[in-house]
Each structure stands twice: as structure tokens, then as C-alpha cells.
Write a protein that holds these residues in place. Structure first.
Motif, PDB file in Angstrom:
ATOM      1  N   TYR A 143       0.795  -1.227   0.000  1.00  0.00           N
ATOM      2  CA  TYR A 143       0.000   0.000   0.000  1.00  0.00           C
ATOM      3  C   TYR A 143       0.829   1.280   0.000  1.00  0.00           C
ATOM      4  O   TYR A 143       0.303   2.358  -0.240  1.00  0.00           O
ATOM      5  N   LYS A 144       2.132   1.151   0.295  1.00  0.00           N
ATOM      6  CA  LYS A 144       3.023   2.313   0.332  1.00  0.00           C
ATOM      7  C   LYS A 144       2.424   3.470   1.146  1.00  0.00           C
ATOM      8  O   LYS A 144       2.240   4.586   0.641  1.00  0.00           O
ATOM      9  N   PRO A 145       2.126   3.222   2.409  1.00  0.00           N
ATOM     10  CA  PRO A 145       1.508   4.266   3.239  1.00  0.00           C
ATOM     11  C   PRO A 145       2.513   5.318   3.691  1.00  0.00           C
ATOM     12  O   PRO A 145       3.734   5.100   3.641  1.00  0.00           O
ATOM     13  N   ASP A 146       1.990   6.438   4.123  1.00  0.00           N
ATOM     14  CA  ASP A 146       2.826   7.462   4.740  1.00  0.00           C
ATOM     15  C   ASP A 146       3.050   7.132   6.216  1.00  0.00           C
ATOM     16  O   ASP A 146       4.095   7.469   6.786  1.00  0.00           O
ATOM     17  N   ILE A 147       2.037   6.495   6.815  1.00  0.00           N
ATOM     18  CA  ILE A 147       2.065   6.213   8.249  1.00  0.00           C
ATOM     19  C   ILE A 147       1.599   4.784   8.507  1.00  0.00           C
ATOM     20  O   ILE A 147       0.679   4.296   7.857  1.00  0.00           O
ATOM     21  N   VAL A 148       2.236   4.148   9.483  1.00  0.00           N
ATOM     22  CA  VAL A 148       1.800   2.829   9.958  1.00  0.00           C
ATOM     23  C   VAL A 148       1.339   2.993  11.402  1.00  0.00           C
ATOM     24  O   VAL A 148       2.077   3.509  12.242  1.00  0.00           O
ATOM     25  N   GLY A 149       0.110   2.564  11.683  1.00  0.00           N
ATOM     26  CA  GLY A 149      -0.429   2.652  13.031  1.00  0.00           C
ATOM     27  C   GLY A 149      -0.504   1.280  13.678  1.00  0.00           C
ATOM     28  O   GLY A 149      -1.200   0.391  13.183  1.00  0.00           O
ATOM     29  N   LEU A 150       0.241   1.095  14.774  1.00  0.00           N
ATOM     30  CA  LEU A 150       0.243  -0.166  15.507  1.00  0.00           C
ATOM     31  C   LEU A 150      -0.585   0.001  16.773  1.00  0.00           C
ATOM     32  O   LEU A 150      -0.271   0.831  17.621  1.00  0.00           O
ATOM     33  N   SER A 151      -1.643  -0.783  16.896  1.00  0.00           N
ATOM     34  CA  SER A 151      -2.542  -0.661  18.040  1.00  0.00           C
ATOM     35  C   SER A 151      -2.420  -1.876  18.952  1.00  0.00           C
ATOM     36  O   SER A 151      -2.205  -2.995  18.492  1.00  0.00           O
ATOM     37  N   GLY A 152      -2.545  -1.628  20.260  1.00  0.00           N
ATOM     38  CA  GLY A 152      -2.520  -2.720  21.220  1.00  0.00           C
ATOM     39  C   GLY A 152      -3.016  -2.249  22.568  1.00  0.00           C
ATOM     40  O   GLY A 152      -2.659  -1.163  23.014  1.00  0.00           O
ATOM     41  N   VAL A 153      -3.836  -3.053  23.198  1.00  0.00           N
ATOM     42  CA  VAL A 153      -4.375  -2.724  24.519  1.00  0.00           C
ATOM     43  C   VAL A 153      -3.627  -3.470  25.619  1.00  0.00           C
ATOM     44  O   VAL A 153      -3.343  -2.917  26.676  1.00  0.00           O
ATOM     45  N   LEU A 154      -3.280  -4.710  25.360  1.00  0.00           N
ATOM     46  CA  LEU A 154      -2.604  -5.532  26.357  1.00  0.00           C
ATOM     47  C   LEU A 154      -1.144  -5.102  26.510  1.00  0.00           C
ATOM     48  O   LEU A 154      -0.485  -4.744  25.530  1.00  0.00           O
ATOM     49  N   THR A 155      -0.640  -5.141  27.725  1.00  0.00           N
ATOM     50  CA  THR A 155       0.747  -4.727  27.975  1.00  0.00           C
ATOM     51  C   THR A 155       1.744  -5.619  27.235  1.00  0.00           C
ATOM     52  O   THR A 155       2.843  -5.177  26.898  1.00  0.00           O
ATOM     53  N   SER A 156       1.351  -6.836  26.961  1.00  0.00           N
ATOM     54  CA  SER A 156       2.234  -7.774  26.268  1.00  0.00           C
ATOM     55  C   SER A 156       2.487  -7.383  24.817  1.00  0.00           C
ATOM     56  O   SER A 156       3.386  -7.942  24.169  1.00  0.00           O
ATOM     57  N   THR A 157       1.713  -6.431  24.300  1.00  0.00           N
ATOM     58  CA  THR A 157       1.863  -6.069  22.884  1.00  0.00           C
ATOM     59  C   THR A 157       3.107  -5.235  22.614  1.00  0.00           C
ATOM     60  O   THR A 157       3.472  -5.038  21.453  1.00  0.00           O
ATOM     61  N   ILE A 158       3.761  -4.740  23.645  1.00  0.00           N
ATOM     62  CA  ILE A 158       4.972  -3.939  23.437  1.00  0.00           C
ATOM     63  C   ILE A 158       6.020  -4.740  22.675  1.00  0.00           C
ATOM     64  O   ILE A 158       6.644  -4.240  21.728  1.00  0.00           O
ATOM     65  N   ASP A 159       6.206  -5.991  23.056  1.00  0.00           N
ATOM     66  CA  ASP A 159       7.193  -6.831  22.361  1.00  0.00           C
ATOM     67  C   ASP A 159       6.753  -7.115  20.922  1.00  0.00           C
ATOM     68  O   ASP A 159       7.590  -7.158  20.012  1.00  0.00           O
ATOM     69  N   SER A 160       5.456  -7.301  20.710  1.00  0.00           N
ATOM     70  CA  SER A 160       4.958  -7.520  19.345  1.00  0.00           C
ATOM     71  C   SER A 160       5.209  -6.299  18.477  1.00  0.00           C
ATOM     72  O   SER A 160       5.589  -6.416  17.301  1.00  0.00           O
ATOM     73  N   MET A 161       4.978  -5.109  19.056  1.00  0.00           N
ATOM     74  CA  MET A 161       5.218  -3.871  18.315  1.00  0.00           C
ATOM     75  C   MET A 161       6.690  -3.739  17.926  1.00  0.00           C
ATOM     76  O   MET A 161       7.011  -3.346  16.799  1.00  0.00           O
TER      77      MET A 161
END
Length: 217
Positions: A143-161
Motif C-alpha cells: 500500500y506504500k503508506p505514509d504512516i503505519v499505526g500499531l494498536s494494542g491494549v494488552l501490555t504484552s503487545t509492546i514486544d509484538s510492536m
């Protein structure tokens, strides 16, 4: 004021208890009484946040997380909410791809952010929930975006991000995009660790940051 507080508490508690019918009834009544749509969404998010905590404490299950998301989407279908999320700007300011990262099924914050970005003139591509690092990398390439938005509610998502950002680096596309993180648990320290450009604890702030990153403010 006492009645307003009671309504707020009832909405949050009804979401927490996954009482879909009661949430929709209370939300509709509150909107007709003049409650701001974005304020209502903050109440819904607080209820969902509690559902997430119950899930982390192993008192709720994945099906309950999905149910909370369905309740949120039902609220968005209310006419007053649809008006809030109708595009106001015909000029496209940029393209963003958004997704809830691997290990998290929450989509409320992502959906609010996506809707507000579209209202403010952005083209938004939604990759969904529980999105892997590989899918994010493929999305950037496709898609060649200008911005990538990474969403996460659980604290464990920091490592996934962090894994997603590292994958974009390995794919040679990290410098082609700006990366914004979304989640109530995020901090500057977490943002620096992940390697993103910025973070936001609520969707409205995220939209403003995206405009700033692209020089649209």
C-alpha cells in the motif's frame, strides 16, 4: 451532575458485563440527551479496558473480548455516531495502514483512530486484529503508506510492536514510513524501546500527531 455520573458508570459497567442490549439502550439515550459522541466512546473504551483486564486475569475468555468488540461496533452504528465519522475533508492528506498487533484481539481503539483519520482526510487501510509482523511488512510494501499505526491494549503487545518495527527495518522499508503506536498503556520509554516515531494514548491525539508528522498542521 449526579444523574450524568450515574449514566457514565452504568455505561461502563454494562460494557464490562457485556450486556449488549443495555449498552445500546443507554448509549442511544445519552446521545439523544446531548452527550458528545467521542465522550461516549471514551466510556465504551473504559468498559472494554476492564474487559481486557478481566481477560488478563483469566476471568474472561477470548470470546468475551470479541463480544466487547461487537458491542463497540453496534454503538458505532447508532445514527449520531455515523454522523461523527463522516468524512469532512475531500482532500486526501495521506495514507495510513492500521492494525492491532499479534497477540491482541481488541479493535476498538484501532477502529476509532481509523474513523477519525478518515474524517480528517486520510485514506486508511485496516489490516484487522492479531496482525503478524509479516503482514504489516507486506502491507507497507503493497500500500506504500505514509504512516503505519500499531494498536494494542494488552501490555504484552509492546514486544509484538518492537518485532514489527524490527521486521520493517529488515525489509528495508522502515525509513519510508512514520510509525505511530496506539494504546493506553504506552509511554515514551516504551515508544523509544519499540523504535516508533511517536505514540498516543487516545485516538484524537493520534490524529493530531499524524498531521504534524506529515506537516499538515
Amino acid at each position: 451532575m449526579k444523574n450524568l455520573i450515574t449514566v457514565e458508570d452504568l455505561i461502563i459497567k454494562s460494557v464490562e458485563e457485556l450486556d449488549e442490549e443495555k449498552v445500546i439502550r443507554l448509549a442511544s439515550k445519552a446521545l439523544k440527551a446531548g452527550m458528545e459522541p467521542l465522550f461516549l466512546l471514551d466510556l465504551i473504551k473504559e468498559g472494554v479496558k476492564r474487559v481486557g483486564k478481566l481477560y488478563e486475569d483469566q476471568k474472561y475468555f477470548i470470546a468475551d473480548l470479541i463480544m466487547a468488540g461487537l458491542i463497540f461496533k453496534e454503538v458505532l452504528e447508532l445514527e449520531e455516531m455515523k454522523v461523527q465519522f463522516r468524512r469532512r475533508n475531500s482532500k486526501i492528506l495521506g495514507r495510513v495502514i492500521v492494525g492491532t498487533v499479534k497477540g491482541d484481539l481488541h479493535d476498538i481503539g484501532k477502529d476509532i483512530f481509523k474513523g477519525l483519520m478518515e474524517v480528517n482526510g486520510f485514506e486508511a487501510v485496516d489490516l484487522g486484529v492479531d496482525v503478524s509482523k509479516e503482514v504489516f511488512a507486506q502491507g507497507v510494501i503493497k500500500y506504500k503508506p505514509d504512516i503505519v499505526g500499531l494498536s494494542g491494549v494488552l501490555t504484552s503487545t509492546i514486544d509484538s510492536m518492537k518485532e514489527i518495527v524490527d521486521t520493517l527495518v529488515d525489509a528495508g522499508v522502515r525509513n519510508d514510513v512514520k510509525i505511530i503506536l496506539g494504546g493506553s498503556h504506552l509511554t515514551k520509554e516504551a515508544c523509544d524501546y519499540i523504535g516508533a516515531d511517536c505514540y498516543a494514548n487516545d485516538a484524537s491525539a493520534g490524529v493530531k500527531l499524524c498531521k504534524q508528522m506529515l506537516g499538515k498542521i
